[in-house]
Design a protein around this motif. Structure first.
Motif, PDB file in Angstrom:
ATOM      1  N   LEU A 312       0.839  -1.201   0.000  1.00 18.22           N
ATOM      2  CA  LEU A 312       0.000   0.000   0.000  1.00 18.22           C
ATOM      3  C   LEU A 312       0.872   1.248   0.000  1.00 18.22           C
ATOM      4  O   LEU A 312       1.866   1.310   0.709  1.00 18.22           O
ATOM      5  N   SER A 313       0.450   2.238  -0.790  1.00 21.72           N
ATOM      6  CA  SER A 313       1.114   3.544  -0.735  1.00 21.72           C
ATOM      7  C   SER A 313       0.047   4.611  -0.558  1.00 21.72           C
ATOM      8  O   SER A 313      -1.153   4.336  -0.691  1.00 21.72           O
ATOM      9  N   THR A 314       0.497   5.835  -0.242  1.00 17.82           N
ATOM     10  CA  THR A 314      -0.483   6.886   0.043  1.00 17.82           C
ATOM     11  C   THR A 314       0.071   8.258  -0.298  1.00 17.82           C
ATOM     12  O   THR A 314       1.265   8.400  -0.588  1.00 17.82           O
ATOM     13  N   ASP A 315      -0.817   9.267  -0.276  1.00 18.21           N
ATOM     14  CA  ASP A 315      -0.444  10.680  -0.362  1.00 18.21           C
ATOM     15  C   ASP A 315      -0.901  11.354   0.926  1.00 18.21           C
ATOM     16  O   ASP A 315      -2.012  11.098   1.399  1.00 18.21           O
ATOM     17  N   ILE A 316      -0.041  12.219   1.465  1.00 16.73           N
ATOM     18  CA  ILE A 316      -0.379  12.958   2.688  1.00 16.73           C
ATOM     19  C   ILE A 316       0.009  14.428   2.515  1.00 16.73           C
ATOM     20  O   ILE A 316       1.072  14.734   1.969  1.00 16.73           O
ATOM     21  N   ASP A 341       3.737   0.949   2.541  1.00 17.89           N
ATOM     22  CA  ASP A 341       5.018   0.593   1.932  1.00 17.89           C
ATOM     23  C   ASP A 341       5.711   1.820   1.346  1.00 17.89           C
ATOM     24  O   ASP A 341       6.928   1.827   1.173  1.00 17.89           O
ATOM     25  N   ASP A 342       4.901   2.830   1.002  1.00 22.94           N
ATOM     26  CA  ASP A 342       5.474   4.036   0.404  1.00 22.94           C
ATOM     27  C   ASP A 342       4.510   5.191   0.661  1.00 22.94           C
ATOM     28  O   ASP A 342       3.297   4.978   0.746  1.00 22.94           O
ATOM     29  N   ILE A 384       9.294   3.482   8.572  1.00 19.16           N
ATOM     30  CA  ILE A 384       8.375   2.351   8.386  1.00 19.16           C
ATOM     31  C   ILE A 384       8.729   1.605   7.109  1.00 19.16           C
ATOM     32  O   ILE A 384       8.807   0.369   7.089  1.00 19.16           O
ATOM     33  N   GLN A 385       8.990   2.375   6.039  1.00 21.72           N
ATOM     34  CA  GLN A 385       9.332   1.745   4.767  1.00 21.72           C
ATOM     35  C   GLN A 385      10.586   0.873   4.900  1.00 21.72           C
ATOM     36  O   GLN A 385      10.613  -0.267   4.406  1.00 21.72           O
TER      37      GLN A 385
END
Ligand code: 5AD
Length: 464
Positions: A312-316, A341-342, A384-385
């Motif tokens: 899973l990746s995200t934008d913040i 993960d990213d 975390i990554q």
């Protein structure tokens, strides 16, 4: 964004079909197009710097045509032509089809005898000016937004025949209060499913094995009887296609049907980009994201149930107007709970014309505070990554080789979970699948060791 890369391939295709040759260096070009992003001010400032650099070439060669295309061109429009008088053309994303005819107006060398006249609705000629060469020249602004423009029938000139971007949707119907996209790309428009399938079928027949479906909220795709999960399933079953990804989905449209397709279809990759934007319910509400932290976490749980081991990746965004220290802490807490993960992290950037500009003056966060939060967020997400990736060292993964790595004697590819890995090999491996043992991680990427050729998948055209 990926849509911009894809638009660049579209523009190159349109121009190549018109007889233009694509050159590598602006010094060798008659026309230079700078394709732009409007998502943050930082991106725009870099474009202005780049364009003024190009003017250095134009001072030597006054016939050089400089065009600015894409979202920033759409946003700034004619004011860009005033601020940068050496720019000849500004063109928004709905104008690309007309590039050849617009350029015929501007390129002195082009044979304009049989040129069709520019589409009058889209083109707003400005008063003539006189170029330094003394010949009459003018600036063109092509800013019409066209609900009918479906980009169908335009040839793309793809940069890679290993992995291809497939735009299936343009524009956006959401109104996230920070975001400029709906104002520069217009409302959501979805391509016909049959056209998407034809395009991917042709790619599969030509040897491309990986495709990424693109849209601003790709999983809200809907066209006639076709939902996104149905389209994803059909695309993934086309002959020759071995890997399918999509980006960027909106969390609200991650439905049980979509998760089922991801779980059931072997060619849909175990990877999902899921923009959270914030870990605070009050901020999410002010962003108009239309979900809560609890419902986001619930989505993550459902996805992980359906597709165990999914990456899973995200934008913040940090420093959104009104974000308190405590709310920022809640974002860090979300990061620690989900363990992406990213993560792509951004400091809030005020975009003229977006709803967030209308928050009370006192809500706007000091730049240094937002920067400090950004750096802390980056630290947490990188830690975390690194922890996640360290646990993956030792695995053997299927890698599709995309290109030679910067380091000589190495190639670079991706796993199904979208992890980047370099290993020993030469350019003859590009486009083929390998089993590679993950030997070490730098944190974000891996180095690996070949562990034998990948199993041949049904429909696979090329293997090593
Ligand atoms: N400021 C900062 N980041 C932004 N994004 C979009 N608009 C802004 C803005 N005004 C980020 C969001 C989005 C990503 C593509 O860019 O996180 O998901």
């Amino acid at each position: 964004c990926q849509m911009n890369i894809s638009d660049g391939e579209l523009m190159q295709g349109v121009l190549a079909s018109d007889g233009y040759e694509i050159v590598d260096r602006p010094e060798d070009a008659d026309v230079v197009l700078v394709n732009t992003c409007a998502i943050r001010e930082h991106a725009e400032r870099r474009v202005l710097g780049r364009v003024s650099q190009l003017n250095g070439i134009k001072l030597e060669r006054p016939d050089l045509v400089i065009g600015v295309t894409g979202c920033m061109a759409q946003r700034m429009g004619e004011s860009l032509l005033e601020d940068a008088p050496y720019v000849d053309l500004v063109m928004g994303p709905d104008g690309y089809r007309t590039l050849p005819e617009q350029l015929r107006e501007l390129v002195p060398a082009a044979d304009s005898a049989d040129a069709p006249s520019g589409s009058p609705g889209a083109t707003a000629p400005r008063p003539s000016r006189t170029s330094r060469a003394g010949s009459p020249a003018r600036q063109l602004a092509v800013l019409g937004m066209n609900r009918e423009e479906n980009y169908e029938g335009l040839e793309m000139r793809r940069t890679s025949d290993v992995a291809a971007w497939i735009p299936i949707q343009r524009g956006c119907d959401h109104r996230c209060t920070f975001c400029i996209v709906p104002y520069v790309r217009g409302p959501e428009k979805n391509r016909r499913a049959e056209d998407v399938l034809d395009e991917v079928r042709a790619l599969g027949a030509a040897g491309t094995t990986e495709v990424t479906l693109l849209g601003q909220t790709v999983n809200s795709y809907s066209a006639g009887e076709w939902s996104f999960p149905r389209l994803l399933r059909e695309v993934s079953r086309l002959p020759g296609i071995r890997r399918v990804r999509f980006t960027s989905p909106h969390p609200n449209d991650v439905t049980p049907e979509l998760i089922a397709v991801m779980a059931e279809e072997p060619n849909v990759c175990e990877q999902l980009h899921l923009p959270a934007q914030s870990g605070s319910n009050r901020t999410l509400k002010r962003m108009l994201r239309r979900y809560t932290v609890e419902s986001f976490l619930e989505k993550v749980e459902r996805v992980r149930e359906g597709v165990p081991d999914i990456a899973l990746s995200t934008d913040i965004i940090t420093g959104f107007p009104g974000e308190t220290e405590e709310e920022f802490e809640q974002t860090l807490e979300l990061m620690r709970r989900v363990r992406f993960d990213d993560a792509f992290t951004y400091k809030y950037s005020l975009r003229e014309g977006t709803p967030a500009t209308r928050f009370p003056e006192g809500d706007f966060i000091d730049g240094e505070v937002a920067q400090r939060r950004l750096e802390e967020l980056i630290r947490v997400s990188r830690d975390i990554q690194r922890e996640i990736n360290r646990t993956e060292v030792g695995r053997v993964e299927e890698v599709l080789v995309e290109r030679s790595a910067r380091e000589p004697g190495q190639v670079m590819g991706r796993t199904r979970r979208n992890k980047v890995i370099a290993f020993a090999g030469d350019a003859s491996l590009i486009g083929s699948y390998h089993r590679v043992e993950l030997v070490a991680t730098t944190g974000p990427t891996f180095s690996g060791r070949p562990a034998g050729a990948a199993d041949e998948a049904p429909g696979l055209q090329r293997t090593a």
